[in-house]
Scaffold this motif. Structure first.
Motif, PDB file in Angstrom:
ATOM      1  N   THR A 181      -0.848   0.945  -9.254  1.00 30.72           N
ATOM      2  CA  THR A 181      -2.116   0.218  -9.146  1.00 30.72           C
ATOM      3  C   THR A 181      -2.737   0.517  -7.782  1.00 30.72           C
ATOM      4  O   THR A 181      -2.752  -0.312  -6.888  1.00 30.72           O
ATOM      5  N   ASN A 182      -3.251   1.719  -7.661  1.00 32.03           N
ATOM      6  CA  ASN A 182      -3.711   2.256  -6.383  1.00 32.03           C
ATOM      7  C   ASN A 182      -4.997   3.040  -6.632  1.00 32.03           C
ATOM      8  O   ASN A 182      -4.957   4.090  -7.281  1.00 32.03           O
ATOM      9  N   PRO A 183      -6.131   2.559  -6.164  1.00 31.89           N
ATOM     10  CA  PRO A 183      -7.403   3.226  -6.462  1.00 31.89           C
ATOM     11  C   PRO A 183      -7.447   4.693  -6.037  1.00 31.89           C
ATOM     12  O   PRO A 183      -8.023   5.530  -6.736  1.00 31.89           O
ATOM     13  N   LEU A 184      -6.851   5.031  -4.890  1.00 28.81           N
ATOM     14  CA  LEU A 184      -6.940   6.408  -4.421  1.00 28.81           C
ATOM     15  C   LEU A 184      -6.070   7.338  -5.258  1.00 28.81           C
ATOM     16  O   LEU A 184      -6.429   8.494  -5.488  1.00 28.81           O
ATOM     17  N   LEU A 185      -4.927   6.857  -5.729  1.00 27.83           N
ATOM     18  CA  LEU A 185      -4.089   7.670  -6.602  1.00 27.83           C
ATOM     19  C   LEU A 185      -4.811   7.942  -7.918  1.00 27.83           C
ATOM     20  O   LEU A 185      -4.736   9.046  -8.466  1.00 27.83           O
ATOM     21  N   ALA A 186      -5.532   6.950  -8.406  1.00 23.50           N
ATOM     22  CA  ALA A 186      -6.348   7.168  -9.605  1.00 23.50           C
ATOM     23  C   ALA A 186      -7.407   8.232  -9.341  1.00 23.50           C
ATOM     24  O   ALA A 186      -7.663   9.108 -10.179  1.00 23.50           O
ATOM     25  N   GLU A 187      -7.998   8.195  -8.148  1.00 22.04           N
ATOM     26  CA  GLU A 187      -8.999   9.199  -7.777  1.00 22.04           C
ATOM     27  C   GLU A 187      -8.380  10.597  -7.743  1.00 22.04           C
ATOM     28  O   GLU A 187      -9.013  11.582  -8.139  1.00 22.04           O
ATOM     29  N   VAL A 316     -10.227  17.600  -1.619  1.00 16.65           N
ATOM     30  CA  VAL A 316     -11.266  17.309  -0.633  1.00 16.65           C
ATOM     31  C   VAL A 316     -12.046  16.063  -1.031  1.00 16.65           C
ATOM     32  O   VAL A 316     -12.350  15.198  -0.195  1.00 16.65           O
ATOM     33  N   GLN A 317     -12.364  15.918  -2.319  1.00 16.27           N
ATOM     34  CA  GLN A 317     -13.122  14.750  -2.749  1.00 16.27           C
ATOM     35  C   GLN A 317     -12.288  13.474  -2.649  1.00 16.27           C
ATOM     36  O   GLN A 317     -12.834  12.381  -2.432  1.00 16.27           O
ATOM     37  N   VAL A 318     -10.958  13.596  -2.762  1.00 18.83           N
ATOM     38  CA  VAL A 318     -10.089  12.424  -2.610  1.00 18.83           C
ATOM     39  C   VAL A 318     -10.093  11.969  -1.151  1.00 18.83           C
ATOM     40  O   VAL A 318     -10.161  10.777  -0.857  1.00 18.83           O
ATOM     41  N   GLU A 319     -10.036  12.923  -0.229  1.00 18.97           N
ATOM     42  CA  GLU A 319     -10.091  12.591   1.193  1.00 18.97           C
ATOM     43  C   GLU A 319     -11.414  11.915   1.534  1.00 18.97           C
ATOM     44  O   GLU A 319     -11.443  10.912   2.264  1.00 18.97           O
ATOM     45  N   VAL A 323     -12.132   7.912   3.012  1.00 18.05           N
ATOM     46  CA  VAL A 323     -12.970   7.516   4.137  1.00 18.05           C
ATOM     47  C   VAL A 323     -14.043   6.531   3.683  1.00 18.05           C
ATOM     48  O   VAL A 323     -14.346   5.547   4.370  1.00 18.05           O
ATOM     49  N   ASP A 324     -14.620   6.769   2.493  1.00 15.85           N
ATOM     50  CA  ASP A 324     -15.613   5.833   1.959  1.00 15.85           C
ATOM     51  C   ASP A 324     -15.014   4.441   1.768  1.00 15.85           C
ATOM     52  O   ASP A 324     -15.659   3.423   2.032  1.00 15.85           O
ATOM     53  N   THR A 326     -12.360   3.090   3.325  1.00 10.90           N
ATOM     54  CA  THR A 326     -11.732   2.448   4.485  1.00 10.90           C
ATOM     55  C   THR A 326     -12.586   2.470   5.740  1.00 10.90           C
ATOM     56  O   THR A 326     -12.218   1.846   6.748  1.00 10.90           O
ATOM     57  N   GLY A 327     -13.701   3.188   5.730  1.00 13.63           N
ATOM     58  CA  GLY A 327     -14.631   3.173   6.849  1.00 13.63           C
ATOM     59  C   GLY A 327     -14.084   3.816   8.112  1.00 13.63           C
ATOM     60  O   GLY A 327     -13.232   4.703   8.068  1.00 13.63           O
ATOM     61  N   GLU A 328     -14.591   3.347   9.253  1.00 12.54           N
ATOM     62  CA  GLU A 328     -14.231   3.948  10.534  1.00 12.54           C
ATOM     63  C   GLU A 328     -12.749   3.814  10.850  1.00 12.54           C
ATOM     64  O   GLU A 328     -12.149   4.702  11.443  1.00 12.54           O
ATOM     65  N   ARG A 329     -12.151   2.711  10.438  1.00 14.68           N
ATOM     66  CA  ARG A 329     -10.733   2.512  10.710  1.00 14.68           C
ATOM     67  C   ARG A 329      -9.890   3.537   9.945  1.00 14.68           C
ATOM     68  O   ARG A 329      -8.941   4.098  10.487  1.00 14.68           O
ATOM     69  N   GLY A 330     -10.257   3.766   8.692  1.00 15.69           N
ATOM     70  CA  GLY A 330      -9.550   4.767   7.905  1.00 15.69           C
ATOM     71  C   GLY A 330      -9.766   6.167   8.443  1.00 15.69           C
ATOM     72  O   GLY A 330      -8.845   6.984   8.457  1.00 15.69           O
ATOM     73  N   LYS A 331     -10.993   6.454   8.906  1.00 20.36           N
ATOM     74  CA  LYS A 331     -11.298   7.778   9.469  1.00 20.36           C
ATOM     75  C   LYS A 331     -10.474   8.017  10.734  1.00 20.36           C
ATOM     76  O   LYS A 331      -9.929   9.120  10.932  1.00 20.36           O
ATOM     77  N   ALA A 332     -10.339   7.003  11.582  1.00 16.94           N
ATOM     78  CA  ALA A 332      -9.539   7.146  12.798  1.00 16.94           C
ATOM     79  C   ALA A 332      -8.071   7.385  12.458  1.00 16.94           C
ATOM     80  O   ALA A 332      -7.382   8.206  13.088  1.00 16.94           O
ATOM     81  N   LEU A 333      -7.601   6.696  11.444  1.00 18.75           N
ATOM     82  CA  LEU A 333      -6.208   6.875  11.014  1.00 18.75           C
ATOM     83  C   LEU A 333      -5.995   8.280  10.465  1.00 18.75           C
ATOM     84  O   LEU A 333      -4.998   8.952  10.778  1.00 18.75           O
ATOM     85  N   LEU A 334      -6.936   8.758   9.669  1.00 16.96           N
ATOM     86  CA  LEU A 334      -6.838  10.092   9.094  1.00 16.96           C
ATOM     87  C   LEU A 334      -6.868  11.159  10.188  1.00 16.96           C
ATOM     88  O   LEU A 334      -6.092  12.129  10.152  1.00 16.96           O
TER      89      LEU A 334
END
Length: 347
Positions: A181-187, A316-319, A323-324, A326-334
């Protein structure tokens, strides 16, 4: 009239925890006495999380008067149940994959960006040992949810099983692939050409057996111990990721302990991490050998680098989606993840 499965699981979990609570004191002990701490994980006896949990337990019990009681998959419900019980303070420790934590901590879904993490044993262990993102940044994210992150560790390369061999995104078309149950894994599986189908683990074997789903992904040891190869016999090594898990404590419980016990727990988690990162390399090969010895129906497909390219391009579209979400916090983590990985590869 049959009772819903969710009701049965909840009833069983409540009863099991009531029995545990009747005989245990998990409060801060008086000097010289010990407490019994409750620890739940998502896997079966002898699987990686179970091995880790026992190493943690052994260290605690060898170096203190405390005891650790371990609950395996299903004994207190599914993954969501044991997380809720930990956040509520019913359990003191929990081991859970970011695959399930992703709905609670969106940034934890970073582990499901395909082709981000290496699948080579030496590189992945070094990454988890040295990563600034994991060892310094993730703690605050978990703390916001009432959890003390103690360690994260890899369990092995993710392998897809399916009803037919797969070598391209076109081969995935028309297949329902089970995801957590993970939105990004579905993506990810949508980008790979499949139809993502979120299911709790307890329903996966039956869904494969009845063709409700045509595939799923897991590390090899779990495919072997869960018997998934019996109903989904085509194993596909896409090289797209590592299964990662996290060991946490209830934050209020942890902070309420004396410093000597907090240090004991940190040392026990480090001991278990060191043990498991020696244990996991080579485990997949050993379990694959067992699978091949058990069934003549099993096929093994290892994608070449050329065959991986369309999947890498889709990643690439998953990455971007991460970012979409998780916003800036997710981008910094990535960005920190990528810097940490560059350091590992350059060494």
């Amino acid at each position: 009239m049959s009772l819903p499965k969710s009701f049965i699981i909840a009833l069983f979990s409540t009863f099991a925890l009531f029995l545990a609570g009747c005989s245990q004191d998990t409060s801060t002990p008086a000097a010289g006495s010990g407490s019994t701490w409750l620890y739940a994980h998502e896997e079966f006896e002898g699987d990686v999380q179970d091995v880790f949990a026992h190493e943690f337990k052994n260290y605690i019990e060898a170096n203190s008067n405390h005891q650790v009681r371990i609950y395996r998959f299903g004994e207190l419900g599914e993954s969501d149940d044991i997380m809720e019980q930990t956040q509520a303070g019913i359990l003191q420790f929990v081991n859970q994959s970011p695959g399930f934590t992703g709905s609670l901590i969106p940034e934890a879904q970073i582990f499901f960006i395909p082709y981000l993490l290496p699948v080579e044993d030496e590189q992945i262990v070094e990454f988890f040992r040295t990563s600034v993102a994991i060892n310094e940044m993730f703690g605050d994210l978990y703390a916001e949810q009432g959890l003390k992150l103690l360690t994260m560790y890899p369990e092995g390369e993710m392998v897809v099983t399916a009803d037919t061999p797969v070598r391209s995104p076109e081969d995935f078309r028309g297949k329902n692939i089970r995801t957590m149950t993970n939105p990004l894994l579905a993506e990810t599986y949508r980008a790979f050409g499949a139809t993502p189908t979120p299911l709790p683990w307890g329903e996966v074997y039956g869904a494969l057996q009845t063709n409700i789903i045509q595939g799923q992904e897991n590390p090899i040891f779990w495919i072997q111990s869960g018997g998934l190869y019996e109903v989904s016999p085509n194993l596909i090594f896409t090289g797209h990721g590592q299964f990662t898990t996290a060991m946490m404590a209830n934050q209020e419980f942890f902070q309420g302990l004396p410093e000597s016990d907090r240090q004991l727990i940190r040392e026990a988690a480090e001991h278990a991490f060191n043990y498991i990162t020696d244990y996991v390399p080579g485990l997949g090969d050993r379990m694959l050998e067992k699978i091949l010895q058990s069934s003549e129906r099993v096929t093994v497909t290892r994608l070449t680098e050329e065959e991986r390219q369309p999947f890498r391009a889709a990643a690439v579209q998953v990455e971007d989606r991460f970012v979409d979400m998780t916003g800036e916090r997710g981008k910094a983590l990535l960005d920190q993840f990528k810097a940490d990985l560059r350091n590992v590869r350059s060494n």
